[in-house]
Design an enzyme around this catalytic site. Structure first.
Site, PDB file in Angstrom:
ATOM      1  N   LYS A 212       0.828  -1.208   0.000  1.00  0.00           N
ATOM      2  CA  LYS A 212       0.000   0.000   0.000  1.00  0.00           C
ATOM      3  C   LYS A 212       0.861   1.256   0.000  1.00  0.00           C
ATOM      4  O   LYS A 212       0.548   2.246  -0.667  1.00  0.00           O
ATOM      5  CB  LYS A 212      -0.942  -0.024   1.209  1.00  0.00           C
ATOM      6  CG  LYS A 212      -2.043  -1.062   1.067  1.00  0.00           C
ATOM      7  CD  LYS A 212      -2.748  -1.344   2.379  1.00  0.00           C
ATOM      8  CE  LYS A 212      -3.774  -2.464   2.201  1.00  0.00           C
ATOM      9  NZ  LYS A 212      -4.356  -2.905   3.476  1.00  0.00           N
TER      10      LYS A 212
ATOM     11  N   GLN B  96      -4.107  -1.546   9.804  1.00  0.00           N
ATOM     12  CA  GLN B  96      -4.009  -2.873   9.191  1.00  0.00           C
ATOM     13  C   GLN B  96      -4.643  -3.903  10.126  1.00  0.00           C
ATOM     14  O   GLN B  96      -4.321  -3.969  11.305  1.00  0.00           O
ATOM     15  CB  GLN B  96      -2.540  -3.225   8.926  1.00  0.00           C
ATOM     16  CG  GLN B  96      -2.331  -4.559   8.243  1.00  0.00           C
ATOM     17  CD  GLN B  96      -2.957  -4.606   6.851  1.00  0.00           C
ATOM     18  OE1 GLN B  96      -2.870  -3.659   6.089  1.00  0.00           O
ATOM     19  NE2 GLN B  96      -3.588  -5.719   6.527  1.00  0.00           N
TER      20      GLN B  96
ATOM     21  N   ASP C 266     -10.509   4.003   4.794  1.00  0.00           N
ATOM     22  CA  ASP C 266     -10.731   2.574   4.607  1.00  0.00           C
ATOM     23  C   ASP C 266     -12.174   2.203   4.939  1.00  0.00           C
ATOM     24  O   ASP C 266     -12.567   1.048   4.821  1.00  0.00           O
ATOM     25  CB  ASP C 266      -9.764   1.778   5.491  1.00  0.00           C
ATOM     26  CG  ASP C 266      -9.561   0.341   5.024  1.00  0.00           C
ATOM     27  OD1 ASP C 266      -9.790   0.063   3.830  1.00  0.00           O
ATOM     28  OD2 ASP C 266      -9.183  -0.507   5.859  1.00  0.00           O
TER      29      ASP C 266
END
Length: 281
Positions: free
Chosen positions: A55, A99, A122
């Site tokens: 990413k 994450q 996200d």
């Protein structure tokens, strides 16, 4: 012999990232603001570390700065929340990615909710979920948002279609169902404990598999001509759908890898630029 058309995300994702990069460059030239995505990694899980690096590399190519926070595996919920609050209050950071999964001792929901909704690129907070459910402005969960863009790109009729979602996670199964519902699909949520699951899946025009079990969905579960979106990723590049079997029955099917995965990262980067533009005013 494969009969289904592949619904690949690679080219579409590249287009989305290129557009995001152009917008990031324009924002930087106009305001001096460079979009910045902060990633938070707890522990040393090799797969998670690889995802974070990937990413960050994609961010760099899109002209998005990266901020990396790596915390030890024994980090507490309070310690993680404190770090996320710091990023949320930092004006130089426009998007925050935690994450997941996080180590077992951490309350993942509490950590997600520490993210400022304006930086939740996200789409993991309850605020973002509510926006998806009610059709309000806000960030989409990255994978569900990517799935919707993929369906649109392949001209899949959603309005009036019966969509069966297999999986109920708060950042994949549940939000993709809400987005499909908002596009006028009739949505059935199922999961690994659903009684009579194959019979229910067999009624679906669109199947979204997000259950986290390799080769879980079999070819004889599908209605001929169904559109199959495999959002699973298991060890050995295996999805949640038995690809060889499903491809004999489906009209469209996403490969693993190369289907949903590239779209997830593309949506994350696009939304990071969205956030930077909004915060720059």
């Amino acid at each position: 012999m494969t009969t289904a058309e592949l619904m690949t995300g690679t080219d579409l994702a590249a287009e989305i990232v290129a557009q995001a990069a152009a917008r990031a460059k324009a924002l930087r030239e106009k305001t001096g603001v460079q979009p910045c995505l902060a990633t938070v990694l707890v522990g040393d899980d090799p797969a998670s570390a690889t995802y974070v690096r990937m990413k960050q590399n994609r961010s760099k190519k899109a002209g998005i700065a990266s901020r990396s926070v790596v915390l030890p595996a024994d980090t507490t919920t309070d310690e993680l929340v404190t770090e996320i609050h710091k990023l949320s209050s930092d004006p130089a950071v426009h998007g925050i990615l935690l994450q997941h999964p996080v180590p077992a001792q951490i309350d993942e929901r509490a950590a997600f909710e520490a993210i400022d909704p304006a930086k939740d690129v996200d789409g993991v907070t309850m605020r973002s979920f509510a926006a998806m459910a009610f059709g309000d402005p806000g960030f989409r969960s990255a994978t569900p948002g990517g799935i919707m863009r993929l369906l649109e790109a392949y001209d899949v009729p959603i309005a009036g279609a019966h969509a069966v979602v297999i999986g109920r996670s708060p950042i994949l199964g549940k939000p993709v169902g809400m987005l499909l519902l908002a596009s006028n699909a009739t949505v059935t949520y199922t999961h690994s404990r659903t009684v009579g699951l194959p019979e229910i899946v067999r009624t679906a025009d669109i199947v979204v598999a997000a259950v986290g079990k390799p080769d879980f969905v079999r070819g004889d579960w599908l209605k001929p001509g169904a559109v199959v979106v495999d959002a699973g990723y298991n060890e050995g590049n295996i999805g949640d759908v038995h690809f060889e079997e499903a491809a004999q029955v489906a009209r469209l099917i996403t490969p693993v890898p190369g289907g949903v995965g590239p779209m997830t990262i593309a949506l994350l980067l696009e939304q990071a630029v969205d956030a930077a533009e909004a915060q720059a005013g």
